[in-house]
Design a protein around this motif. Structure first.
Motif, PDB file in Angstrom:
ATOM      1  N   ASP A  40       0.829  -1.209   0.000  1.00  0.00           N
ATOM      2  CA  ASP A  40       0.000   0.000   0.000  1.00  0.00           C
ATOM      3  C   ASP A  40       0.865   1.261   0.000  1.00  0.00           C
ATOM      4  O   ASP A  40       0.759   2.127   0.876  1.00  0.00           O
ATOM      5  CB  ASP A  40      -0.950   0.004   1.212  1.00  0.00           C
ATOM      6  CG  ASP A  40      -1.921   1.191   1.163  1.00  0.00           C
ATOM      7  OD1 ASP A  40      -2.199   1.689   0.048  1.00  0.00           O
ATOM      8  OD2 ASP A  40      -2.380   1.623   2.234  1.00  0.00           O
ATOM      9  N   VAL A  41       1.719   1.366  -1.000  1.00  0.00           N
ATOM     10  CA  VAL A  41       2.682   2.478  -1.044  1.00  0.00           C
ATOM     11  C   VAL A  41       1.968   3.825  -1.162  1.00  0.00           C
ATOM     12  O   VAL A  41       2.356   4.797  -0.510  1.00  0.00           O
ATOM     13  CB  VAL A  41       3.698   2.260  -2.193  1.00  0.00           C
ATOM     14  CG1 VAL A  41       4.549   3.496  -2.419  1.00  0.00           C
ATOM     15  CG2 VAL A  41       4.592   1.053  -1.858  1.00  0.00           C
ATOM     16  N   LEU A  42       0.877   3.876  -1.917  1.00  0.00           N
ATOM     17  CA  LEU A  42       0.156   5.155  -2.025  1.00  0.00           C
ATOM     18  C   LEU A  42      -0.456   5.538  -0.675  1.00  0.00           C
ATOM     19  O   LEU A  42      -0.470   6.720  -0.303  1.00  0.00           O
ATOM     20  CB  LEU A  42      -0.930   5.089  -3.105  1.00  0.00           C
ATOM     21  CG  LEU A  42      -0.443   4.839  -4.536  1.00  0.00           C
ATOM     22  CD1 LEU A  42      -1.616   4.876  -5.512  1.00  0.00           C
ATOM     23  CD2 LEU A  42       0.622   5.840  -4.957  1.00  0.00           C
ATOM     24  N   GLY A  43      -0.927   4.550   0.063  1.00  0.00           N
ATOM     25  CA  GLY A  43      -1.452   4.807   1.411  1.00  0.00           C
ATOM     26  C   GLY A  43      -0.353   5.331   2.324  1.00  0.00           C
ATOM     27  O   GLY A  43      -0.577   6.235   3.142  1.00  0.00           O
ATOM     28  N   GLN A  44       0.841   4.761   2.184  1.00  0.00           N
ATOM     29  CA  GLN A  44       1.973   5.233   2.996  1.00  0.00           C
ATOM     30  C   GLN A  44       2.275   6.698   2.685  1.00  0.00           C
ATOM     31  O   GLN A  44       2.563   7.483   3.584  1.00  0.00           O
ATOM     32  CB  GLN A  44       3.229   4.417   2.692  1.00  0.00           C
ATOM     33  CG  GLN A  44       3.185   2.987   3.171  1.00  0.00           C
ATOM     34  CD  GLN A  44       4.573   2.355   3.021  1.00  0.00           C
ATOM     35  OE1 GLN A  44       5.580   2.951   3.382  1.00  0.00           O
ATOM     36  NE2 GLN A  44       4.632   1.158   2.458  1.00  0.00           N
ATOM     37  N   VAL A  45       2.230   7.036   1.401  1.00  0.00           N
ATOM     38  CA  VAL A  45       2.513   8.432   1.020  1.00  0.00           C
ATOM     39  C   VAL A  45       1.444   9.354   1.619  1.00  0.00           C
ATOM     40  O   VAL A  45       1.756  10.407   2.189  1.00  0.00           O
ATOM     41  CB  VAL A  45       2.576   8.601  -0.511  1.00  0.00           C
ATOM     42  CG1 VAL A  45       2.742  10.071  -0.892  1.00  0.00           C
ATOM     43  CG2 VAL A  45       3.728   7.772  -1.096  1.00  0.00           C
ATOM     44  N   ALA A  46       0.190   8.936   1.526  1.00  0.00           N
ATOM     45  CA  ALA A  46      -0.897   9.773   2.050  1.00  0.00           C
ATOM     46  C   ALA A  46      -0.690  10.037   3.545  1.00  0.00           C
ATOM     47  O   ALA A  46      -0.938  11.142   4.033  1.00  0.00           O
ATOM     48  CB  ALA A  46      -2.243   9.094   1.813  1.00  0.00           C
TER      49      ALA A  46
ATOM     50  N   PRO B 265       8.084  27.744   0.736  1.00  0.00           N
ATOM     51  CA  PRO B 265       7.927  26.309   1.041  1.00  0.00           C
ATOM     52  C   PRO B 265       6.843  25.721   0.144  1.00  0.00           C
ATOM     53  O   PRO B 265       5.849  26.389  -0.172  1.00  0.00           O
ATOM     54  CB  PRO B 265       7.446  26.320   2.495  1.00  0.00           C
ATOM     55  CG  PRO B 265       6.753  27.639   2.663  1.00  0.00           C
ATOM     56  CD  PRO B 265       7.523  28.603   1.796  1.00  0.00           C
ATOM     57  N   ARG B 266       7.045  24.500  -0.290  1.00  0.00           N
ATOM     58  CA  ARG B 266       6.026  23.822  -1.089  1.00  0.00           C
ATOM     59  C   ARG B 266       6.204  22.328  -0.926  1.00  0.00           C
ATOM     60  O   ARG B 266       7.321  21.853  -0.683  1.00  0.00           O
ATOM     61  CB  ARG B 266       6.131  24.244  -2.556  1.00  0.00           C
ATOM     62  CG  ARG B 266       7.521  24.141  -3.131  1.00  0.00           C
ATOM     63  CD  ARG B 266       7.665  25.078  -4.347  1.00  0.00           C
ATOM     64  NE  ARG B 266       8.964  24.921  -4.987  1.00  0.00           N
ATOM     65  CZ  ARG B 266      10.071  25.577  -4.626  1.00  0.00           C
ATOM     66  NH1 ARG B 266      10.055  26.405  -3.604  1.00  0.00           N
ATOM     67  NH2 ARG B 266      11.205  25.379  -5.274  1.00  0.00           N
ATOM     68  N   ALA B 267       5.122  21.613  -1.063  1.00  0.00           N
ATOM     69  CA  ALA B 267       5.184  20.163  -0.882  1.00  0.00           C
ATOM     70  C   ALA B 267       4.010  19.514  -1.563  1.00  0.00           C
ATOM     71  O   ALA B 267       2.921  20.094  -1.653  1.00  0.00           O
ATOM     72  CB  ALA B 267       5.174  19.814   0.608  1.00  0.00           C
ATOM     73  N   ILE B 268       4.255  18.334  -2.061  1.00  0.00           N
ATOM     74  CA  ILE B 268       3.178  17.481  -2.583  1.00  0.00           C
ATOM     75  C   ILE B 268       3.664  16.050  -2.473  1.00  0.00           C
ATOM     76  O   ILE B 268       4.808  15.755  -2.808  1.00  0.00           O
ATOM     77  CB  ILE B 268       2.794  17.854  -4.036  1.00  0.00           C
ATOM     78  CG1 ILE B 268       1.559  17.059  -4.477  1.00  0.00           C
ATOM     79  CG2 ILE B 268       3.958  17.634  -5.002  1.00  0.00           C
ATOM     80  CD1 ILE B 268       0.945  17.549  -5.784  1.00  0.00           C
ATOM     81  N   GLY B 269       2.805  15.175  -1.991  1.00  0.00           N
ATOM     82  CA  GLY B 269       3.208  13.779  -1.842  1.00  0.00           C
ATOM     83  C   GLY B 269       4.520  13.689  -1.093  1.00  0.00           C
ATOM     84  O   GLY B 269       4.694  14.307  -0.043  1.00  0.00           O
TER      85      GLY B 269
ATOM     86  N   ILE C 113      13.631  17.515  -0.965  1.00  0.00           N
ATOM     87  CA  ILE C 113      13.744  16.069  -0.741  1.00  0.00           C
ATOM     88  C   ILE C 113      12.769  15.338  -1.664  1.00  0.00           C
ATOM     89  O   ILE C 113      11.705  15.851  -2.012  1.00  0.00           O
ATOM     90  CB  ILE C 113      13.455  15.662   0.727  1.00  0.00           C
ATOM     91  CG1 ILE C 113      12.014  15.993   1.134  1.00  0.00           C
ATOM     92  CG2 ILE C 113      14.449  16.330   1.669  1.00  0.00           C
ATOM     93  CD1 ILE C 113      11.553  15.289   2.399  1.00  0.00           C
ATOM     94  N   SER C 114      13.184  14.167  -2.073  1.00  0.00           N
ATOM     95  CA  SER C 114      12.349  13.297  -2.900  1.00  0.00           C
ATOM     96  C   SER C 114      12.760  11.862  -2.566  1.00  0.00           C
ATOM     97  O   SER C 114      13.303  11.143  -3.387  1.00  0.00           O
ATOM     98  CB  SER C 114      12.623  13.634  -4.373  1.00  0.00           C
ATOM     99  OG  SER C 114      12.069  12.700  -5.220  1.00  0.00           O
ATOM    100  N   PRO C 115      12.530  11.476  -1.317  1.00  0.00           N
ATOM    101  CA  PRO C 115      13.071  10.195  -0.833  1.00  0.00           C
ATOM    102  C   PRO C 115      12.232   9.003  -1.293  1.00  0.00           C
ATOM    103  O   PRO C 115      11.200   9.175  -1.949  1.00  0.00           O
ATOM    104  CB  PRO C 115      12.972  10.350   0.689  1.00  0.00           C
ATOM    105  CG  PRO C 115      11.770  11.212   0.898  1.00  0.00           C
ATOM    106  CD  PRO C 115      11.736  12.163  -0.278  1.00  0.00           C
ATOM    107  N   ALA C 116      12.677   7.821  -0.913  1.00  0.00           N
ATOM    108  CA  ALA C 116      11.882   6.609  -1.154  1.00  0.00           C
ATOM    109  C   ALA C 116      10.491   6.831  -0.584  1.00  0.00           C
ATOM    110  O   ALA C 116      10.332   7.404   0.494  1.00  0.00           O
ATOM    111  CB  ALA C 116      12.554   5.416  -0.482  1.00  0.00           C
ATOM    112  N   LEU C 117       9.470   6.365  -1.321  1.00  0.00           N
ATOM    113  CA  LEU C 117       8.095   6.567  -0.858  1.00  0.00           C
ATOM    114  C   LEU C 117       7.792   5.722   0.380  1.00  0.00           C
ATOM    115  O   LEU C 117       6.909   6.062   1.161  1.00  0.00           O
ATOM    116  CB  LEU C 117       7.104   6.211  -1.973  1.00  0.00           C
ATOM    117  CG  LEU C 117       7.292   6.938  -3.314  1.00  0.00           C
ATOM    118  CD1 LEU C 117       6.206   6.521  -4.300  1.00  0.00           C
ATOM    119  CD2 LEU C 117       7.287   8.450  -3.132  1.00  0.00           C
ATOM    120  N   ASN C 118       8.540   4.630   0.532  1.00  0.00           N
ATOM    121  CA  ASN C 118       8.305   3.749   1.683  1.00  0.00           C
ATOM    122  C   ASN C 118       9.305   4.013   2.804  1.00  0.00           C
ATOM    123  O   ASN C 118       9.556   3.148   3.629  1.00  0.00           O
ATOM    124  CB  ASN C 118       8.357   2.279   1.245  1.00  0.00           C
ATOM    125  CG  ASN C 118       9.732   1.895   0.698  1.00  0.00           C
ATOM    126  OD1 ASN C 118      10.596   2.762   0.534  1.00  0.00           O
ATOM    127  ND2 ASN C 118       9.928   0.620   0.418  1.00  0.00           N
TER     128      ASN C 118
END
Ligand SMILES: *Cc1c(COP(=O)(O)O)cnc(C)c1O
Length: 443
Positions: free
Chosen positions: A342-348, A371-375, A415-420
């Motif tokens: 559930d990687v998308l759930g982890q991101v959320a 500052p800005r952020a998404i996912g 930053i754009s780290p591992a999603l998990n």
């Protein structure tokens, strides 16, 4: 080999990407990475570094995810490579079906069959995935009654890759300038992320479509997030408006999701944030989880059908490693891990922490703005003058001393780290970025 030996050979023979080599050879003490695991890089001195950018945005499931390594080893032990000409294999066939089933619009019954992204063309990387899309669009019009449609509408600040076609549709001046005479002509409109809002950029798209008459082969964009331009976010409404305008003009929308695809913004595809189905969709980077280079261009049934008929209507295009079985097997496992973990759930769940942390940095660290952020992307600019004006590399050095690999994009620290990324590592990362900004700001 000892660390010093590696560096000596490197400085004698390796030409590094995006690197001023004279300064590198004279001054840079590179990280010598010997292994990587999860979201950490381990160097030759036994130090570990948190990989803040997921190794140039590809490593969305962390390094050496055991399931991806297993899929690679299993596939390598039966079939590592074959051409895809007159030959097919299970990894390529099944991956294409899986991508078509996951593509934007696939689960919306009201999307007409002709508009569905049902066909997959494989290549090696993000640049080639874009190159394929450009050629498909151009050839489609050339042989389907609109030969005058040879120009693309592109966005300022866009990055679509390194080959000459991809550079032509790119909008980062520094990467284009020197090759100017070799690039094909495009209609560049302002970035929807610029001051003035997306409406101003959209008005230019509309104007280009109107004034271009029957010359526009398509519009290409990175939906919602321009990555290489410095993590410039813009409203999904722009993508929606462009989709409506391109439908009205009956021309193509090419979505370059090489960076945004597969969860980076929180949605599986950033196009879904805008509720649009493009005619062509480019994927690479996360698709093969950082194990090996692999790209795919998804095309609508309509685009595909424009190449049927006489042999001369075929797409005469292909790379040696098209549909490489190793890449396809790993990509299938990437999709399976996204589902099972559930990687998308982890991101959320984690995205609000990223956003809050970057907002706090801009509030509390002098010289840190926007500052800005998404996912799983967070960014700030060092635009406030003082010590941090042009200070991206000072932040990089401060971060490195703290065990963080945090490569800036000009004056954008992101930053754009591992999603998990595990929660503790995310905390370590966010604190490390803030502390590095403070240190570089002399605060
Ligand atoms: C990285 C990137 C590319 C190019 O991909 P490569 O695999 O480096 O060739 C194209 N488009 C976007 C949006 C990218 O971020």
């Amino acid at each position: 080999m000892e660390r010093a030996g590696v560096v000596t050979l490197d400085k004698r023979h390796v030409w590094h990407p995006y690197t001023a080599m004279e300064a590198y050879i004279a001054q840079t003490d590179p990280l010598v990475v010997v292994r990587a695991e999860g979201c950490y890089l381990h160097d030759a001195d036994g130090r570990r570094y948190l990989d803040a950018n997921g190794s140039w945005w590809v490593s969305t499931l962390g390094h050496r995810h055991p399931r991806l390594v297993r899929a690679l080893v299993d596939q390598a032990s039966v079939l590592a490579h074959t051409s895809l000409a007159g030959i097919t294999h299970e990894p390529a066939a099944r991956l294409a079906a899986e991508l078509a089933a996951l593509a934007p619009g696939a689960d919306h019954p009201e999307v007409p069959a002709q508009q569905r992204l049902t066909r997959v063309f494989y290549s090696d990387n993000g640049s080639t995935a874009v190159e394929v899309a450009i050629k498909m669009a151009a050839q489609y019009w050339a042989q389907n009654g609109r030969p005058g449609r040879t120009r693309f509408i592109t966005l300022s600040g866009a990055f679509h890759g390194e080959t000459l076609g991809a550079t032509s549709v790119g909008g980062v001046a520094l990467f284009r300038e020197v090759f100017g005479p070799l690039l094909f002509d495009v209609v560049q409109v302002p970035s929807p992320a610029e001051e003035g809002g997306w409406e101003r950029a959209f008005a230019e798209v509309e104007r280009a479509l109107r004034e271009g008459g029957d010359t526009v082969a398509g519009v290409i964009l990175e939906p919602v997030l321009q990555g290489a331009a410095g993590m410039q976010l813009y409203a999904p409404a722009f993508v929606r408006a462009v989709r409506e305008a391109t439908r009205a003009a009956d021309t193509f929308l090419i979505a370059d999701e090489v960076f945004t695809g597969l969860g980076r913004t929180g949605a599986r595809f950033a196009c879904e944030l805008a509720g649009v189905v493009p005619d062509l969709l480019c994927l690479a980077k996360a698709l093969s989880g950082g194990l090996l280079p692999f790209g795919a261009t998804l095309a609508s049934e309509r685009v595909f059908s424009g190449f049927l008929g006489e042999r001369s209507r075929a797409l005469y295009y292909g790379h040696s490693y098209c549909g490489n079985p190793l890449g396809a097997a790993v990509a299938r496992e990437v999709l399976a891990v996204y589902r099972d973990e559930d990687v998308l759930g982890q991101v959320a769940r984690k995205a609000p922490r990223v956003k809050a942390a970057f907002e706090r940095m801009a509030e509390t660290v002098p010289g840190v703005v926007r500052p800005r952020a998404i996912g799983m992307v967070g960014a700030v600019d060092l635009g406030g003058g003082g010590y941090l004006a042009h200070g991206g590399w000072r932040v990089y050095e401060a971060a490195r001393r703290r065990g963080l690999y945090l490569r800036p994009l000009g004056d954008t620290v992101y930053i754009s780290p591992a999603l998990n990324i595990p929660d503790e590592a995310l905390e370590e990362l966010l604190h490390g970025v803030e502390a590095s900004l403070r240190e570089a700001a002399g605060d």
